[in-house]
Design a protein around this motif. Structure first.
Motif, PDB file in Angstrom:
ATOM      1  N   CYS A 278      -3.352  23.385 -10.666  1.00  0.00           N
ATOM      2  CA  CYS A 278      -2.722  22.496 -11.640  1.00  0.00           C
ATOM      3  C   CYS A 278      -3.790  21.919 -12.566  1.00  0.00           C
ATOM      4  O   CYS A 278      -4.729  21.263 -12.116  1.00  0.00           O
ATOM      5  CB  CYS A 278      -1.983  21.372 -10.912  1.00  0.00           C
ATOM      6  N   ILE A 279      -3.631  22.149 -13.868  1.00  0.00           N
ATOM      7  CA  ILE A 279      -4.618  21.682 -14.832  1.00  0.00           C
ATOM      8  C   ILE A 279      -4.742  20.152 -14.810  1.00  0.00           C
ATOM      9  O   ILE A 279      -5.837  19.608 -14.934  1.00  0.00           O
ATOM     10  CB  ILE A 279      -4.311  22.202 -16.260  1.00  0.00           C
ATOM     11  N   PHE A 280      -3.630  19.439 -14.628  1.00  0.00           N
ATOM     12  CA  PHE A 280      -3.700  17.976 -14.611  1.00  0.00           C
ATOM     13  C   PHE A 280      -4.378  17.470 -13.345  1.00  0.00           C
ATOM     14  O   PHE A 280      -5.098  16.475 -13.382  1.00  0.00           O
ATOM     15  CB  PHE A 280      -2.315  17.343 -14.782  1.00  0.00           C
ATOM     16  N   CYS A 281      -4.181  18.155 -12.215  1.00  0.00           N
ATOM     17  CA  CYS A 281      -4.903  17.778 -10.995  1.00  0.00           C
ATOM     18  C   CYS A 281      -6.398  17.980 -11.184  1.00  0.00           C
ATOM     19  O   CYS A 281      -7.206  17.171 -10.704  1.00  0.00           O
ATOM     20  CB  CYS A 281      -4.392  18.576  -9.794  1.00  0.00           C
ATOM     21  N   LYS A 282      -6.777  19.028 -11.904  1.00  0.00           N
ATOM     22  CA  LYS A 282      -8.199  19.269 -12.187  1.00  0.00           C
ATOM     23  C   LYS A 282      -8.759  18.187 -13.108  1.00  0.00           C
ATOM     24  O   LYS A 282      -9.913  17.780 -12.957  1.00  0.00           O
ATOM     25  CB  LYS A 282      -8.385  20.652 -12.804  1.00  0.00           C
TER      26      LYS A 282
ATOM     27  N   GLU B 207     -12.744  17.830 -12.862  1.00  0.00           N
ATOM     28  CA  GLU B 207     -13.195  19.217 -12.997  1.00  0.00           C
ATOM     29  C   GLU B 207     -13.033  19.719 -14.433  1.00  0.00           C
ATOM     30  O   GLU B 207     -13.701  20.655 -14.847  1.00  0.00           O
ATOM     31  CB  GLU B 207     -12.429  20.122 -12.032  1.00  0.00           C
ATOM     32  N   ILE B 208     -12.098  19.120 -15.167  1.00  0.00           N
ATOM     33  CA  ILE B 208     -11.873  19.428 -16.580  1.00  0.00           C
ATOM     34  C   ILE B 208     -12.008  18.115 -17.333  1.00  0.00           C
ATOM     35  O   ILE B 208     -11.387  17.112 -16.950  1.00  0.00           O
ATOM     36  CB  ILE B 208     -10.471  20.036 -16.809  1.00  0.00           C
ATOM     37  N   PRO B 209     -12.811  18.081 -18.388  1.00  0.00           N
ATOM     38  CA  PRO B 209     -12.986  16.820 -19.124  1.00  0.00           C
ATOM     39  C   PRO B 209     -11.737  16.423 -19.899  1.00  0.00           C
ATOM     40  O   PRO B 209     -10.932  17.269 -20.282  1.00  0.00           O
ATOM     41  CB  PRO B 209     -14.141  17.122 -20.081  1.00  0.00           C
ATOM     42  N   SER B 210     -11.598  15.130 -20.099  1.00  0.00           N
ATOM     43  CA  SER B 210     -10.500  14.606 -20.912  1.00  0.00           C
ATOM     44  C   SER B 210     -10.987  13.360 -21.633  1.00  0.00           C
ATOM     45  O   SER B 210     -11.959  12.730 -21.211  1.00  0.00           O
ATOM     46  CB  SER B 210      -9.288  14.266 -20.034  1.00  0.00           C
ATOM     47  N   LYS B 211     -10.311  13.022 -22.700  1.00  0.00           N
ATOM     48  CA  LYS B 211     -10.618  11.814 -23.450  1.00  0.00           C
ATOM     49  C   LYS B 211      -9.690  10.717 -22.922  1.00  0.00           C
ATOM     50  O   LYS B 211      -8.563  10.558 -23.379  1.00  0.00           O
ATOM     51  CB  LYS B 211     -10.424  12.053 -24.946  1.00  0.00           C
TER      52      LYS B 211
END
Length: 115
Positions: A3-7, A12-16
Motif C-alpha cells: 500500500c503506497i499510503f502505508c509506505k 519509505e516514500i517521501p511526502s509533503k
C-alpha cells in the motif's frame, strides 16, 4: 502489504506533510486538482469505507476533524472547501487505503476526483 499510503506513513516514500500525530497523517496530493489539495489518512490501514468497522469510529472522526484543521491551516476554511472520500472502483477509488481529499483555494465546479 504493498500500500503506497502505508509506505508514506512508514516514511519509505517521501511526502509533503501538512499535519501528523499518532493516528493521522495529512499531506499534499502529488496531482492536485485545485490550488489546495491535501489527503488526510488514518495511519491504520483500512482499505475503504466498506471495510471500516464500529471500532474505527473514533479514528474516522479524527480524520474528519483533521481535515477541518488542515482547511484552516491552508487558509481555505472561510471561503469553503470540499471533502471527498471515494469508495470502490465505481466511486473513483484508486488507492485502497481510506483517505479524504481536502480541496479548495478556488471556486470549485464539477471535479472528477480519483484517488
Amino acid at each position: 502489504m504493498d500500500c503506497i499510503f502505508c509506505k508514506i506513513v512508514k516514511g519509505e516514500i517521501p511526502s509533503k506533510k501538512v499535519f501528523e500525530n499518532d493516528n493521522v497523517l495529512a499531506f499534499h496530493d502529488i496531482q492536485p486538482l485545485a490550488p489546495s489539495h491535501v489527503l488526510v489518512i488514518p495511519k491504520k490501514h483500512i482499505a475503504s469505507m466498506n471495510e471500516a468497522e464500529e471500532e474505527d469510529k473514533e479514528l474516522l472522526g479524527e480524520v474528519l476533524l483533521t481535515a477541518k484543521k488542515v482547511a484552516n491551516e491552508l487558509g481555505i476554511a472561510d471561503g469553503g472547501y470540499r471533502l471527498i472520500n471515494n469508495v470502490g472502483s465505481d466511486g473513483g477509488q484508486v488507492v485502497y487505503h481510506i483517505h479524504v481529499h481536502v480541496i479548495g483555494g478556488e471556486k470549485l465546479g464539477g471535479l472528477n476526483v480519483k484517488g
